[in-house]
Design a protein around this motif. Structure first.
Motif, PDB file in Angstrom:
ATOM      1  N   VAL A 144       0.837  -1.206   0.000  1.00  0.00           N
ATOM      2  CA  VAL A 144       0.000   0.000   0.000  1.00  0.00           C
ATOM      3  C   VAL A 144       0.867   1.249   0.000  1.00  0.00           C
ATOM      4  O   VAL A 144       0.584   2.228  -0.698  1.00  0.00           O
ATOM      5  N   LEU A 145       1.937   1.226   0.789  1.00  0.00           N
ATOM      6  CA  LEU A 145       2.806   2.393   0.888  1.00  0.00           C
ATOM      7  C   LEU A 145       3.587   2.641  -0.390  1.00  0.00           C
ATOM      8  O   LEU A 145       3.816   3.788  -0.779  1.00  0.00           O
ATOM      9  N   ILE A 146       4.023   1.560  -1.061  1.00  0.00           N
ATOM     10  CA  ILE A 146       4.794   1.682  -2.308  1.00  0.00           C
ATOM     11  C   ILE A 146       3.990   0.996  -3.397  1.00  0.00           C
ATOM     12  O   ILE A 146       4.018  -0.229  -3.531  1.00  0.00           O
ATOM     13  N   ARG A 147       3.262   1.765  -4.196  1.00  0.00           N
ATOM     14  CA  ARG A 147       2.327   1.173  -5.148  1.00  0.00           C
ATOM     15  C   ARG A 147       3.017   0.524  -6.346  1.00  0.00           C
ATOM     16  O   ARG A 147       2.422  -0.312  -7.012  1.00  0.00           O
ATOM     17  N   SER A 148       4.260   0.908  -6.622  1.00  0.00           N
ATOM     18  CA  SER A 148       4.997   0.279  -7.718  1.00  0.00           C
ATOM     19  C   SER A 148       5.321  -1.163  -7.355  1.00  0.00           C
ATOM     20  O   SER A 148       5.928  -1.424  -6.308  1.00  0.00           O
ATOM     21  N   GLN A 149       4.927  -2.108  -8.213  1.00  0.00           N
ATOM     22  CA  GLN A 149       5.162  -3.523  -7.909  1.00  0.00           C
ATOM     23  C   GLN A 149       6.652  -3.824  -7.820  1.00  0.00           C
ATOM     24  O   GLN A 149       7.097  -4.509  -6.888  1.00  0.00           O
TER      25      GLN A 149
END
Length: 274
Positions: free
Chosen positions: A181-186
Protein backbone atom coordinates in the motif's frame (compact mmCIF):
# COMPACT_ATOMS: atom_id res chain seq x y z
CA UNK A 1 -16.90 -12.79 2.87
CA UNK A 2 -17.72 -11.94 -0.73
CA UNK A 3 -14.83 -9.48 -0.83
CA UNK A 4 -12.45 -12.07 0.61
CA UNK A 5 -13.60 -14.66 -1.93
CA UNK A 6 -13.08 -12.08 -4.66
CA UNK A 7 -9.52 -11.41 -3.51
CA UNK A 8 -8.77 -15.13 -3.28
CA UNK A 9 -10.15 -15.58 -6.79
CA UNK A 10 -7.77 -12.89 -8.07
CA UNK A 11 -4.86 -14.79 -6.54
CA UNK A 12 -6.05 -18.21 -7.68
CA UNK A 13 -6.62 -17.17 -11.31
CA UNK A 14 -3.10 -15.80 -11.77
CA UNK A 15 0.19 -17.67 -12.01
CA UNK A 16 1.69 -15.83 -9.04
CA UNK A 17 0.81 -18.35 -6.31
CA UNK A 18 2.14 -21.45 -8.05
CA UNK A 19 5.28 -19.66 -9.27
CA UNK A 20 6.05 -18.73 -5.68
CA UNK A 21 5.20 -22.29 -4.69
CA UNK A 22 7.74 -23.66 -7.16
CA UNK A 23 10.34 -21.22 -5.84
CA UNK A 24 9.61 -22.23 -2.25
CA UNK A 25 10.27 -25.96 -2.76
CA UNK A 26 13.98 -25.80 -3.76
CA UNK A 27 14.61 -23.14 -1.12
CA UNK A 28 12.98 -25.40 1.48
CA UNK A 29 15.15 -28.32 0.29
CA UNK A 30 18.31 -26.19 0.54
CA UNK A 31 17.57 -25.11 4.10
CA UNK A 32 16.62 -28.69 4.97
CA UNK A 33 20.08 -29.87 3.94
CA UNK A 34 21.76 -27.08 5.89
CA UNK A 35 19.67 -27.78 9.00
CA UNK A 36 20.43 -31.51 8.77
CA UNK A 37 24.18 -30.82 8.73
CA UNK A 38 23.84 -28.25 11.51
CA UNK A 39 21.80 -30.59 13.69
CA UNK A 40 24.29 -33.41 13.22
CA UNK A 41 27.19 -31.09 14.07
CA UNK A 42 25.54 -29.72 17.21
CA UNK A 43 24.42 -33.14 18.42
CA UNK A 44 27.68 -35.01 17.86
CA UNK A 45 30.61 -32.58 17.66
CA UNK A 46 33.05 -31.62 20.41
CA UNK A 47 33.61 -27.86 20.25
CA UNK A 48 36.65 -27.89 22.53
CA UNK A 49 37.56 -25.14 24.97
CA UNK A 50 35.65 -21.86 24.85
CA UNK A 51 34.56 -19.03 27.11
CA UNK A 52 31.80 -19.55 29.67
CA UNK A 53 29.37 -17.39 27.68
CA UNK A 54 30.07 -19.24 24.44
CA UNK A 55 29.73 -22.60 26.17
CA UNK A 56 26.34 -21.58 27.59
CA UNK A 57 25.10 -20.53 24.15
CA UNK A 58 26.31 -23.74 22.51
CA UNK A 59 24.73 -25.89 25.21
CA UNK A 60 21.40 -24.09 24.80
CA UNK A 61 21.58 -24.45 21.00
CA UNK A 62 22.32 -28.18 21.19
CA UNK A 63 19.52 -28.86 23.70
CA UNK A 64 17.05 -31.40 22.32
CA UNK A 65 14.17 -28.89 22.38
CA UNK A 66 16.22 -26.32 20.44
CA UNK A 67 17.37 -28.83 17.81
CA UNK A 68 13.86 -30.18 17.32
CA UNK A 69 12.29 -26.71 17.07
CA UNK A 70 14.85 -25.76 14.44
CA UNK A 71 14.22 -28.72 12.13
CA UNK A 72 10.44 -28.64 12.54
CA UNK A 73 10.35 -24.98 11.49
CA UNK A 74 12.71 -25.57 8.59
CA UNK A 75 12.34 -23.18 5.65
CA UNK A 76 11.10 -20.26 7.74
CA UNK A 77 13.71 -17.79 6.52
CA UNK A 78 12.81 -18.00 2.83
CA UNK A 79 9.17 -18.90 3.53
CA UNK A 80 8.53 -15.62 5.31
CA UNK A 81 10.15 -13.72 2.46
CA UNK A 82 7.84 -15.48 -0.01
CA UNK A 83 4.63 -14.70 1.89
CA UNK A 84 5.72 -11.09 2.35
CA UNK A 85 6.19 -10.79 -1.42
CA UNK A 86 2.78 -12.39 -1.98
CA UNK A 87 1.25 -9.80 0.36
CA UNK A 88 2.93 -7.05 -1.65
CA UNK A 89 1.64 -8.42 -4.95
CA UNK A 90 -1.93 -8.76 -3.63
CA UNK A 91 -1.99 -4.95 -3.46
CA UNK A 92 0.43 -3.75 -6.13
CA UNK A 93 -0.99 -6.00 -8.87
CA UNK A 94 -4.14 -3.85 -8.78
CA UNK A 95 -2.09 -0.75 -9.59
CA UNK A 96 0.15 -2.60 -12.06
CA UNK A 97 -2.81 -3.90 -14.08
CA UNK A 98 -4.80 -0.67 -13.49
CA UNK A 99 -7.79 -2.49 -11.99
CA UNK A 100 -7.76 -0.60 -8.69
CA UNK A 101 -10.18 2.08 -9.94
CA UNK A 102 -12.70 -0.58 -10.94
CA UNK A 103 -12.29 -2.25 -7.55
CA UNK A 104 -13.05 0.95 -5.64
CA UNK A 105 -15.95 1.87 -7.92
CA UNK A 106 -17.45 -1.56 -7.27
CA UNK A 107 -16.71 -1.42 -3.53
CA UNK A 108 -16.45 2.24 -2.45
CA UNK A 109 -15.61 1.34 1.14
CA UNK A 110 -11.81 1.23 0.90
CA UNK A 111 -11.29 -0.05 4.44
CA UNK A 112 -13.36 -3.13 3.58
CA UNK A 113 -11.20 -3.72 0.51
CA UNK A 114 -8.04 -3.38 2.61
CA UNK A 115 -9.34 -5.85 5.20
CA UNK A 116 -10.29 -8.30 2.44
CA UNK A 117 -6.78 -8.10 0.99
CA UNK A 118 -5.27 -8.66 4.44
CA UNK A 119 -7.45 -11.72 5.02
CA UNK A 120 -6.76 -13.14 1.56
CA UNK A 121 -2.99 -12.69 1.98
CA UNK A 122 -3.22 -14.31 5.43
CA UNK A 123 -5.12 -17.31 4.03
CA UNK A 124 -2.50 -17.88 1.34
CA UNK A 125 0.28 -17.48 3.92
CA UNK A 126 -1.36 -20.12 6.11
CA UNK A 127 -1.53 -22.51 3.16
CA UNK A 128 2.20 -22.05 2.56
CA UNK A 129 2.85 -22.61 6.27
CA UNK A 130 0.71 -25.74 6.27
CA UNK A 131 2.49 -27.18 3.23
CA UNK A 132 5.96 -26.58 4.68
CA UNK A 133 4.86 -27.88 8.08
CA UNK A 134 3.73 -31.19 6.56
CA UNK A 135 7.13 -31.50 4.88
CA UNK A 136 8.87 -30.56 8.12
CA UNK A 137 7.04 -33.20 10.14
CA UNK A 138 8.36 -35.85 7.77
CA UNK A 139 11.83 -34.36 7.39
CA UNK A 140 12.21 -33.44 11.05
CA UNK A 141 11.38 -36.93 12.30
CA UNK A 142 14.02 -38.40 9.97
CA UNK A 143 16.69 -35.90 11.04
CA UNK A 144 16.06 -36.28 14.77
CA UNK A 145 16.10 -40.07 14.44
CA UNK A 146 19.34 -39.91 12.45
CA UNK A 147 21.11 -38.28 15.40
CA UNK A 148 19.57 -40.78 17.88
CA UNK A 149 17.33 -38.24 19.61
CA UNK A 150 13.95 -39.65 18.60
CA UNK A 151 11.31 -37.72 16.68
CA UNK A 152 10.44 -35.45 19.68
CA UNK A 153 6.92 -35.11 18.28
CA UNK A 154 5.60 -35.53 21.79
CA UNK A 155 7.49 -32.46 22.98
CA UNK A 156 5.48 -29.34 23.72
CA UNK A 157 8.44 -27.21 22.54
CA UNK A 158 8.08 -28.62 19.03
CA UNK A 159 4.39 -27.82 18.70
CA UNK A 160 4.84 -24.42 20.32
CA UNK A 161 7.56 -23.55 17.81
CA UNK A 162 5.40 -24.85 14.96
CA UNK A 163 2.43 -22.73 16.05
CA UNK A 164 4.60 -19.63 16.45
CA UNK A 165 6.02 -20.33 13.00
CA UNK A 166 2.46 -20.17 11.66
CA UNK A 167 1.99 -16.86 13.46
CA UNK A 168 5.16 -15.54 11.82
CA UNK A 169 3.83 -16.49 8.36
CA UNK A 170 0.57 -14.70 9.13
CA UNK A 171 2.26 -11.54 10.39
CA UNK A 172 4.69 -11.29 7.48
CA UNK A 173 1.81 -11.48 5.01
CA UNK A 174 0.28 -8.48 6.80
CA UNK A 175 3.60 -6.64 6.62
CA UNK A 176 3.71 -7.36 2.88
CA UNK A 177 0.25 -5.92 2.30
CA UNK A 178 1.13 -2.81 4.30
CA UNK A 179 4.32 -2.29 2.28
CA UNK A 180 2.41 -2.78 -0.96
CA UNK A 181 0.00 0.00 0.00
CA UNK A 182 2.81 2.39 0.89
CA UNK A 183 4.79 1.68 -2.31
CA UNK A 184 2.33 1.17 -5.15
CA UNK A 185 5.00 0.28 -7.72
CA UNK A 186 5.16 -3.52 -7.91
CA UNK A 187 8.87 -3.55 -8.74
CA UNK A 188 9.67 -0.83 -6.20
CA UNK A 189 7.76 -2.52 -3.38
CA UNK A 190 9.21 -5.96 -4.20
CA UNK A 191 12.81 -4.74 -4.32
CA UNK A 192 12.32 -2.67 -1.14
CA UNK A 193 10.79 -5.65 0.67
CA UNK A 194 13.64 -7.97 -0.32
CA UNK A 195 16.28 -5.44 0.68
CA UNK A 196 14.62 -4.76 4.03
CA UNK A 197 14.20 -8.45 4.77
CA UNK A 198 17.62 -9.68 3.73
CA UNK A 199 19.37 -6.50 4.85
CA UNK A 200 17.71 -6.78 8.23
CA UNK A 201 18.68 -10.42 8.62
CA UNK A 202 22.29 -10.11 7.48
CA UNK A 203 23.26 -6.45 7.79
CA UNK A 204 21.65 -5.86 11.18
CA UNK A 205 23.13 -9.07 12.61
CA UNK A 206 26.64 -8.01 11.53
CA UNK A 207 26.17 -4.45 12.79
CA UNK A 208 24.80 -5.59 16.15
CA UNK A 209 27.69 -8.02 16.57
CA UNK A 210 30.25 -5.27 15.90
CA UNK A 211 28.52 -2.81 18.23
CA UNK A 212 28.19 -5.46 20.97
CA UNK A 213 31.95 -6.08 20.90
CA UNK A 214 32.55 -2.37 21.34
CA UNK A 215 29.77 -1.26 23.68
CA UNK A 216 28.77 -4.41 25.55
CA UNK A 217 26.51 -7.45 25.29
CA UNK A 218 23.39 -5.39 26.03
CA UNK A 219 23.48 -4.34 22.36
CA UNK A 220 22.52 -7.92 21.43
CA UNK A 221 19.07 -7.28 22.88
CA UNK A 222 18.43 -4.78 20.07
CA UNK A 223 18.25 -7.61 17.52
CA UNK A 224 14.66 -8.18 18.62
CA UNK A 225 13.74 -4.88 16.92
CA UNK A 226 14.70 -6.28 13.50
CA UNK A 227 11.61 -8.11 12.13
CA UNK A 228 13.49 -10.92 10.33
CA UNK A 229 15.61 -11.62 13.43
CA UNK A 230 12.56 -11.42 15.70
CA UNK A 231 10.94 -14.15 13.58
CA UNK A 232 13.85 -16.53 14.13
CA UNK A 233 13.96 -15.73 17.81
CA UNK A 234 10.29 -16.53 18.44
CA UNK A 235 10.51 -20.11 17.12
CA UNK A 236 13.65 -21.16 19.00
CA UNK A 237 12.94 -24.12 21.23
CA UNK A 238 14.68 -22.63 24.27
CA UNK A 239 15.88 -19.21 25.38
CA UNK A 240 19.50 -18.72 24.26
CA UNK A 241 21.80 -16.99 26.78
CA UNK A 242 22.73 -13.52 25.53
CA UNK A 243 19.62 -13.27 23.34
CA UNK A 244 16.28 -11.62 24.17
CA UNK A 245 13.47 -13.95 25.34
CA UNK A 246 11.32 -15.65 22.69
CA UNK A 247 8.15 -13.83 23.70
CA UNK A 248 9.84 -10.51 22.91
CA UNK A 249 10.32 -11.57 19.29
CA UNK A 250 6.63 -12.43 18.96
CA UNK A 251 5.54 -9.18 20.64
CA UNK A 252 7.70 -7.03 18.37
CA UNK A 253 6.54 -8.79 15.20
CA UNK A 254 2.88 -8.44 16.23
CA UNK A 255 3.50 -4.74 16.85
CA UNK A 256 5.02 -4.26 13.40
CA UNK A 257 2.11 -6.10 11.76
CA UNK A 258 -0.52 -4.03 13.61
CA UNK A 259 1.21 -0.77 12.67
CA UNK A 260 1.66 -1.87 9.03
CA UNK A 261 -2.00 -2.91 8.74
CA UNK A 262 -3.25 0.32 10.32
CA UNK A 263 -1.04 2.55 8.19
CA UNK A 264 -2.03 0.58 5.10
CA UNK A 265 -5.74 1.01 5.81
CA UNK A 266 -5.41 4.75 6.48
CA UNK A 267 -3.25 5.27 3.40
CA UNK A 268 -5.64 3.38 1.14
CA UNK A 269 -8.59 5.42 2.43
CA UNK A 270 -6.97 8.80 1.84
CA UNK A 271 -4.68 8.38 -1.16
CA UNK A 272 -5.84 9.43 -4.62
CA UNK A 273 -5.84 6.40 -6.93
CA UNK A 274 -6.62 8.11 -10.22
Amino acid sequence: MNLVRSELLKIRTTSTWWIFGLITLPLWALTALINWLQTDALANSDFGEMSADQEAQIEASRAVESLAANVYTNGQFFGLLIVMLLGIIVVTSEFFHQTVTTTFLTVPHRTAVMVAKLVAAAVVAMLFWLATTVLNLIFGALVMSSVDLGSQLGSGAVWRATALNGLAYLLWSVLGVGLGVLIRSQIGATVTGILLYLGGAVGAAIAIGILANRWGDWINDLQVLVPSLASSLMVSGTDIPGNPPRWAGAAVLIGYAVVAGAIGALTMRRRDIS
